[in-house]
Design an enzyme around this catalytic site. Structure first.
Site, mmCIF file in Angstrom:
data_model
loop_
_atom_site.group_PDB
_atom_site.id
_atom_site.type_symbol
_atom_site.label_atom_id
_atom_site.label_comp_id
_atom_site.label_asym_id
_atom_site.label_seq_id
_atom_site.Cartn_x
_atom_site.Cartn_y
_atom_site.Cartn_z
ATOM 1 N N SER A 140 0.718 -1.312 0.120
ATOM 2 C CA SER A 140 -0.322 -0.346 0.166
ATOM 3 C C SER A 140 0.942 1.465 -0.193
ATOM 4 O O SER A 140 1.856 1.139 0.137
ATOM 5 C CB SER A 140 -1.147 0.217 1.039
ATOM 6 O OG SER A 140 -1.572 1.635 1.450
ATOM 7 N N TYR A 150 -1.019 -1.229 9.825
ATOM 8 C CA TYR A 150 -0.530 -2.075 8.761
ATOM 9 C C TYR A 150 0.651 -1.347 7.784
ATOM 10 O O TYR A 150 0.505 -1.997 7.231
ATOM 11 C CB TYR A 150 -1.565 -0.974 8.063
ATOM 12 C CG TYR A 150 -2.141 -1.184 6.735
ATOM 13 C CD1 TYR A 150 -3.004 -2.210 6.581
ATOM 14 C CD2 TYR A 150 -2.309 -0.125 6.144
ATOM 15 C CE1 TYR A 150 -3.135 -2.020 4.912
ATOM 16 C CE2 TYR A 150 -2.980 -0.113 4.589
ATOM 17 C CZ TYR A 150 -3.452 -1.407 4.230
ATOM 18 O OH TYR A 150 -3.614 -1.580 2.998
#
Length: 240
Positions: A140, A150
């Protein structure tokens, strides 16, 4: 002049997409199928979405298509040539590092990092050597913005994939990472970061659609990408 070939570029190829029934994964599965690949659609919790995708693509045996490595050869007579590791999760709380629970951190790494490790390991073992094999993992562009947990789990995926690329190159297999920016999917909005959204608005004014991410994956799955290996491709409109 010779007549143009009507053979699809991924004809005869078997592809496996984890998390392939929703969001970006669904779009990737659909694009690969449209280019001629026979796609194994993996899902975690929503068989209806997977079956709907299978029906849209006119495959007659959903039970076979909703298989993983062990059944790919049974379903299609070949192990996968293309493996896309998309499946991932976000911590919807998006806590600061000082407020991150170890349990939440471990859960994020279990899916995003350990899960992709297991997929990549099997891909490296099972993709036939010298078959033009392709491994594509997903990270990401939040790695550049650094929300804890994350981002860390995806940074590990990027490093792991680049290491894998060196290990499988001699087998004629490539391994690359696609790192999207904010995309209009359930996954993104489940763990949205308001600061990141503000940065997006100031930089590019909007978030992406899944249709803008999938073509990058299909390029990496094709013969056109044969000399692209060990790269992290950030598809984010320039936001990070």
């Amino acid at each position: 002049m010779a007549a143009a070939s009507t053979t699809l570029p991924l004809d005869g190829r078997v592809a496996l997409v984890t998390g392939g029934s929703r969001g970006i994964g669904r779009e990737v599965s659909s694009h690969l199928a449209a280019l001629g690949a026979r796609v194994v659609v993996n899902y975690a919790s929503n068989p209806a979405k997977a079956e709907e995708l299978v029906a849209e693509r006119g495959v007659s045996d959903p039970a076979a298509v909703l298989a993983l490595f062990d059944r790919a050869e049974e379903a299609f007579g070949s192990p996968p040539h293309i493996v896309v590791a998309y499946a991932g999760i976000m911590d919807a709380k998006y806590p600061a590092l000082a407020d991150t629970a170890v349990e939440d951190f471990d859960a994020t790494f279990a899916v995003n990092t350990r899960g992709k490790l297991l997929v990549c390991r099997e891909a490296a073992r099972r993709i036939p050597p010298n078959s033009g094999g392709r491994i594509v993992t997903f990270s990401s562009s939040t790695v550049a913005v650094l929300p804890p947990g994350y981002a860390a789990s995806n940074a590990a995926v990027e490093a792991m994939t680049r290491i894998l690329a060196k290990e499988v190159a001699a087998k004629g297999i490539t391994a690359n990472v696609v790192a999207p920016g904010p995309v209009n999917t359930e996954l993104f909005f489940a763990g949205k970061d308001e600061a990141f959204l503000e940065r997006v608005k100031k930089t590019i004014g909007r978030i992406a659609e899944t249709t803008q991410i999938a073509p990058v994956v299909t390029f990496l799955a094709s013969e056109a990408s044969s000399w692209v290996n060990g790269q992290v491709i950030r598809v984010n409109g320039g936001v990070a």
